[in-house]
Scaffold this active site. Structure first.
Site, PDB file in Angstrom:
ATOM      1  N   HIS A 193       2.857   1.577  -8.703  1.00 19.27           N
ATOM      2  CA  HIS A 193       4.077   2.356  -8.489  1.00 19.27           C
ATOM      3  C   HIS A 193       4.912   1.757  -7.359  1.00 19.27           C
ATOM      4  O   HIS A 193       6.150   1.707  -7.442  1.00 19.27           O
ATOM      5  CB  HIS A 193       3.720   3.807  -8.166  1.00 19.27           C
ATOM      6  CG  HIS A 193       3.109   4.552  -9.309  1.00 19.27           C
ATOM      7  ND1 HIS A 193       1.875   4.223  -9.838  1.00 19.27           N
ATOM      8  CD2 HIS A 193       3.557   5.619 -10.020  1.00 19.27           C
ATOM      9  CE1 HIS A 193       1.595   5.055 -10.823  1.00 19.27           C
ATOM     10  NE2 HIS A 193       2.593   5.909 -10.956  1.00 19.27           N
ATOM     11  N   HIS A 235      -4.196   5.545  -3.385  1.00 13.06           N
ATOM     12  CA  HIS A 235      -4.134   4.180  -2.855  1.00 13.06           C
ATOM     13  C   HIS A 235      -4.310   4.201  -1.341  1.00 13.06           C
ATOM     14  O   HIS A 235      -4.069   5.218  -0.678  1.00 13.06           O
ATOM     15  CB  HIS A 235      -2.795   3.521  -3.195  1.00 13.06           C
ATOM     16  CG  HIS A 235      -2.566   3.317  -4.656  1.00 13.06           C
ATOM     17  ND1 HIS A 235      -3.125   2.285  -5.368  1.00 13.06           N
ATOM     18  CD2 HIS A 235      -1.832   4.038  -5.545  1.00 13.06           C
ATOM     19  CE1 HIS A 235      -2.745   2.366  -6.630  1.00 13.06           C
ATOM     20  NE2 HIS A 235      -1.969   3.424  -6.761  1.00 13.06           N
TER      21      HIS A 235
END
Length: 271
Positions: A193, A235
């Site tokens: 992303h 993440h």
């Protein structure tokens, strides 16, 4: 009896060999061979001599310790610095994961944070680009959209390949969503992303004429997408920063292989 015992004690006291300086004369000298009885015991059936078939190489291998039992006493400076930065990265990522679970401190904002992350997903961007390409009627617009589609496909393939190679897990045990399986975004490093948001924002800033407020909002959007992935525990911080760097490199690569208007028209007609 008492008289005989007193005479024996007096005799021992008067004996010169019982003094401290003469005690070594009454002890056997060092290095004398053992008695034959002990030698017979050692050579009995209980003693097992080493096998003659075992050579020096086998004995040397048996004396070597396995690698997991060995300790690195003097680690290099690079190793110490890398391990320290990795520990800081994990600690800070866990602290920023305030929406990682239902019991997190910001669990009520998890849905909104996930929605921000979805704006940087590959499936909506590819679908929206194809839709705009179909609706576009100008050659310049079709050229920009075709190159944007190329950049998005390059981003998905690059991130999926690096993630498959590194296979780094996130700071929290979070299962990928259905959209993540579609784009093969299954691991943590790098953040897909974040790379997509950085690449798209840089692409728009370079090829679209935007007002200053819109340009600022575009940069803030890319930063919010990266931060949202850390907040939901998907993440690490270094994953997001690496994603930003990869997204910028992908933009530079697309600029180098930019497809001209004729090439785009040929691809559109063939499609």
């Amino acid at each position: 009896m008492p008289a005989s015992q007193s005479r024996a004690r007096a005799r021992d006291r008067n004996n010169v060999l019982n003094r401290a300086e003469f005690l070594s004369l009454s002890q056997p000298p060092k290095g004398t061979p053992e008695p034959r009885s002990s030698a017979r015991k050692a050579s009995g059936p209980s003693a097992q001599p080493p096998p003659a078939s075992e050579g020096p190489r086998e004995r040397r291998q048996s004396q070597q310790l396995p690698e997991e039992d060995c300790m690195q006493l003097n680690p290099s400076f690079k190793g110490i610095a890398f391990n320290s930065l990795l520990a800081i990265d994990i600690c800070m990522s866990k602290r920023l994961g305030v929406c990682a679970g239902r019991a997190a401190s910001w669990a009520s904002a998890r849905s909104m944070v996930k929605l921000i992350g979805i704006t940087g997903h590959g499936v909506p961007w590819i679908g929206g680009t194809i839709l705009c390409l179909v609706k576009s009627s100008t050659l310049a617009g079709q050229e920009v959209l075709m190159n944007l589609l190329l950049a998005l496909l390059l981003d998905i393939m690059t991130v999926a390949g690096v993630q498959k190679l590194i296979k780094r897990r996130g700071p929290y045990e979070t299962s990928p969503s259905l959209l993540d399986y579609l784009t093969m975004d299954l691991y943590a490093f790098p953040a897909g992303h974040a790379s997509r948001a950085a690449m798209v924002s840089k692409f728009f800033l370079s090829h679209l004429v935007l007002a200053v407020p819109l340009r600022v909002l575009l940069v803030l959007w890319a930063l919010c997408v990266g931060l949202s992935r850390v907040m939901i525990g998907r993440h690490h911080i270094t994953d997001v920063l690496s994603g930003f760097a990869i997204g910028y490199l992908q933009f530079r690569l697309v600029e180098l292989v930019w497809m001209s208007s004729n090439t785009c028209q040929m691809l559109i007609s063939a499609w």
